[in-house]
Design a protein around this motif. Structure first.
Motif, PDB file in Angstrom:
ATOM      1  N   ARG A  86      14.631  -0.538   1.359  1.00  0.00           N
ATOM      2  CA  ARG A  86      13.487  -1.217   0.747  1.00  0.00           C
ATOM      3  C   ARG A  86      12.958  -0.508  -0.492  1.00  0.00           C
ATOM      4  NH1 ARG A  86       8.222   0.498   3.279  1.00  0.00           N
ATOM      5  NH2 ARG A  86       7.388  -1.509   2.667  1.00  0.00           N
TER       6      ARG A  86
ATOM      7  N   GLY B 174       9.526  -5.870   3.534  1.00  0.00           N
ATOM      8  CA  GLY B 174       8.957  -5.479   4.820  1.00  0.00           C
ATOM      9  C   GLY B 174       9.717  -4.320   5.462  1.00  0.00           C
ATOM     10  N   PHE B 175       9.120  -3.755   6.511  1.00  0.00           N
ATOM     11  CA  PHE B 175       9.757  -2.612   7.179  1.00  0.00           C
ATOM     12  C   PHE B 175       9.615  -2.755   8.691  1.00  0.00           C
ATOM     13  CE2 PHE B 175       5.373  -1.562   6.336  1.00  0.00           C
ATOM     14  CZ  PHE B 175       4.929  -0.879   7.450  1.00  0.00           C
TER      15      PHE B 175
ATOM     16  N   TYR C 267       8.305  -1.638  11.854  1.00  0.00           N
ATOM     17  CA  TYR C 267       7.170  -0.798  12.229  1.00  0.00           C
ATOM     18  C   TYR C 267       7.388  -0.168  13.607  1.00  0.00           C
ATOM     19  CZ  TYR C 267       2.670   0.162  14.385  1.00  0.00           C
ATOM     20  OH  TYR C 267       1.669   0.748  15.082  1.00  0.00           O
TER      21      TYR C 267
ATOM     22  N   TRP D 226       8.007  -6.107  12.737  1.00  0.00           N
ATOM     23  CA  TRP D 226       8.187  -5.844  11.308  1.00  0.00           C
ATOM     24  C   TRP D 226       6.879  -6.143  10.574  1.00  0.00           C
ATOM     25  CZ3 TRP D 226      12.961  -4.783   8.566  1.00  0.00           C
ATOM     26  CH2 TRP D 226      14.053  -4.562   9.416  1.00  0.00           C
TER      27      TRP D 226
ATOM     28  N   LYS E 257       4.939  -6.493   6.545  1.00  0.00           N
ATOM     29  CA  LYS E 257       5.163  -6.628   5.098  1.00  0.00           C
ATOM     30  C   LYS E 257       3.819  -6.772   4.390  1.00  0.00           C
ATOM     31  CE  LYS E 257       7.809  -9.622   1.881  1.00  0.00           C
ATOM     32  NZ  LYS E 257       6.910  -9.871   0.776  1.00  0.00           N
TER      33      LYS E 257
ATOM     34  N   TRP F 288      -1.253  -9.215   5.172  1.00  0.00           N
ATOM     35  CA  TRP F 288      -0.004  -8.676   5.701  1.00  0.00           C
ATOM     36  C   TRP F 288       0.729  -9.777   6.459  1.00  0.00           C
ATOM     37  CZ3 TRP F 288       1.747  -3.336   6.289  1.00  0.00           C
ATOM     38  CH2 TRP F 288       0.907  -2.406   5.648  1.00  0.00           C
TER      39      TRP F 288
ATOM     40  N   ASP G 172       2.123   1.818   5.914  1.00  0.00           N
ATOM     41  CA  ASP G 172       3.364   1.738   5.139  1.00  0.00           C
ATOM     42  C   ASP G 172       3.465   3.023   4.308  1.00  0.00           C
ATOM     43  OD1 ASP G 172       5.446   1.285   3.462  1.00  0.00           O
ATOM     44  OD2 ASP G 172       4.625  -0.509   2.519  1.00  0.00           O
ATOM     45  N   THR G 173       4.330   3.916   4.732  1.00  0.00           N
ATOM     46  CA  THR G 173       4.399   5.224   4.059  1.00  0.00           C
ATOM     47  C   THR G 173       4.985   5.116   2.649  1.00  0.00           C
ATOM     48  OG1 THR G 173       6.486   5.547   5.193  1.00  0.00           O
ATOM     49  CG2 THR G 173       4.559   6.634   6.145  1.00  0.00           C
TER      50      THR G 173
ATOM     51  N   THR H  22       4.386   2.522   0.382  1.00  0.00           N
ATOM     52  CA  THR H  22       3.427   2.009  -0.613  1.00  0.00           C
ATOM     53  C   THR H  22       1.992   2.471  -0.311  1.00  0.00           C
ATOM     54  OG1 THR H  22       2.920  -0.026   0.607  1.00  0.00           O
ATOM     55  CG2 THR H  22       4.839  -0.071  -0.861  1.00  0.00           C
TER      56      THR H  22
ATOM     57  N   GLU I 120      -2.319   0.428   4.451  1.00  0.00           N
ATOM     58  CA  GLU I 120      -2.476   0.526   5.902  1.00  0.00           C
ATOM     59  C   GLU I 120      -3.459  -0.489   6.450  1.00  0.00           C
ATOM     60  OE1 GLU I 120      -4.090   4.726   5.491  1.00  0.00           O
ATOM     61  OE2 GLU I 120      -5.314   3.903   7.145  1.00  0.00           O
TER      62      GLU I 120
END
Ligand code: GLA
Length: 400
Positions: free
Chosen positions: A231, A304-305, A307, A316, A318, A325, A350-351, A353, A356
């Motif tokens: 990502r 997205g990631f 989580y 997930w 995003k 979100w 989100d580490t 960007t 949170e």
């Protein structure tokens, strides 16, 4: 002598100033491509009908604008090396087809290969990059997918840079889609193309890698699992491409819904690959879900990631614009799963960007993007039953 100096200066100035056309893909490109459903069986009738169906089905209004012909449109090169379409399949020629597609308010995409032959055995662009780019521009091409079969020992970055520069030299803005199936291209691709494939070919299965001839195409979950570290490479005008959509090509409705939702969570290009002319209600409800599409097309362009993951259920997240979100609960398993989830006990950070959601001090309104309704707030725990190979896709909005 003067002529030679002029030619060399012109050539150098073209290449020194060469770059990719900026701003052509601020959000992930959306369209349709012939390959997943029709493979090599392309002709002008099919492409015209696909373009018409794109409009009549509402796909165009939902944002799908590219009609892309994949492999096997090519005929032969002439004595000067210029490529021509197969005269039997495309008797009216590419310019006429492109004019027709443009007259419907759509854009026209085509396919080539950096090697001497395409994966389907047609003439590739190797050694003809400038000539081919000029031809595509003359035809009114707006999008080029560039494959990587039969490249022998080519340096991939150099090969794709040559085509990028050739496209730029035509002066026609053409979205450039790199297709070398991952293999580390994400490291350099941002400066070269607007999107790049991250894996081998997709297949319409949810969780399997079937054997197809001497190839092993990938199912939806196999592709998803290869996206997790990528990502950081993606953003506006430069996207990871986990391959075209298989929605409507034979998976179950839940699997299609999960596939589409996850591609939206990944900010993936949404290139439909089904038969637009014979789309059933379920397929069109998935492809036309504007609320899911809005997650994909969010202008922040953050992928997205994953989580968290517990058993077969993955969550997930995003980040979206305006502090919203998207959250997607994905059931990878073959049994239905009951989810009881406490927002308050799960701060989401989100580490990458540094965004949170801290639910102990913030309250978010929750909208279910498949049921199309508000379902409460993060004040209360979230309970849902998720069918096998299905998702719950939510949009959270901060209550201020
Ligand atoms: C490769 C690509 C596919 C498709 C075919 C065409 O396999 O990855 O997406 O373009 O070639 O031959």
């Amino acid at each position: 002598m003067k002529k030679i100096i002029l030619f060399v200066t012109l050539f150098l100035s073209i290449n020194v100033n060469a770059q990719k056309f900026e701003g052509l893909a601020k959000t992930p490109p959306m369209g349709w491509n012939s390959w997943n459903r029709f493979t090599c069986n392309v002709n002008e009738k099919l492409i015209r009908e696909a373009a018409e169906a794109m409009v009549s089905s509402g796909m165009k209004d939902a944002g799908y604008i590219y009609i892309n012909i994949d492999d096997c449109w090519q005929g032969k090169r002439d004595s000067l090396g210029f490529i021509h379409p197969d005269p039997t399949r495309f008797p009216s020629g590419m310019k006429a087809l492109s004019d027709y597609i443009h007259s419907l308010g759509l854009k026209f995409g085509i396919y080539t290969d950096e090697g001497w032959m395409t994966c389907g055995g047609k003439p590739g662009s190797r050694g003809h990059e400038y000539q081919d780019a000029m031809t595509y521009a003359k035809w009114g091409v707006d999008y080029l997918k560039d494959d990587y079969c039969y490249t022998d020992y080519l340096n991939p970055e150099g090969a794709y840079l040559t085509m990028r520069n050739a496209l730029y030299a035509t002066g026609r803005p053409i979205v450039y889609s790199i297709c070398m199936w991952g293999n580390g291209c994400e490291v350099w691709a941002k400066e070269v193309g607007h999107l790049w494939r991250t894996t081998g070919d997709i297949h319409p299965t949810f969780d399997a890698t079937p054997t197809k001839g001497d190839e092993s195409p990938l199912g939806v979950l196999q592709i998803l699992d290869k996206q997790k570290d990528l990502r950081k490479y993606a953003g506006p005008d430069h996207w990871n491409d986990p391959d075209m959509l298989e929605v409507g090509n034979g998976m179950s409705v839940n699997e299609d819904r999960a596939h589409f939702s996850m591609w939206c969570m990944l900010a993936a290009p949404l290139i439909a690959g089904n038969d637009l002319f014979n789309m059933n209600k379920e397929t069109s409800e998935i492809l036309l879900n504007k609320e899911a599409i809005a997650v994909d097309q969010d202008t922040l362009g953050i992928e997205g990631f994953l989580y968290s993951s517990k058993g077969d259920v993955e969550i997930w997240a995003k980040p979206l614009s305006d502090g919203d979100w998207a959250i997607c609960f994905l059931n990878r398993g073959t049994k239905q799963e009951e989810v009881n989830y406490s927002w308050k006990q799960n701060e989401i950070i989100d580490t990458l960007t540094h965004r949170e959601m801290n639910f102990t001090i913030e309250n978010y309104k929750i909208r279910d993007l498949w049921q199309h309704k508000e379902i409460g707030t993060t004040e209360k725990d979230f309970n849902a039953l998720i069918l096998s190979h299905d998702v719950v896709l939510l949009r959270l909005k901060l209550l201020r």
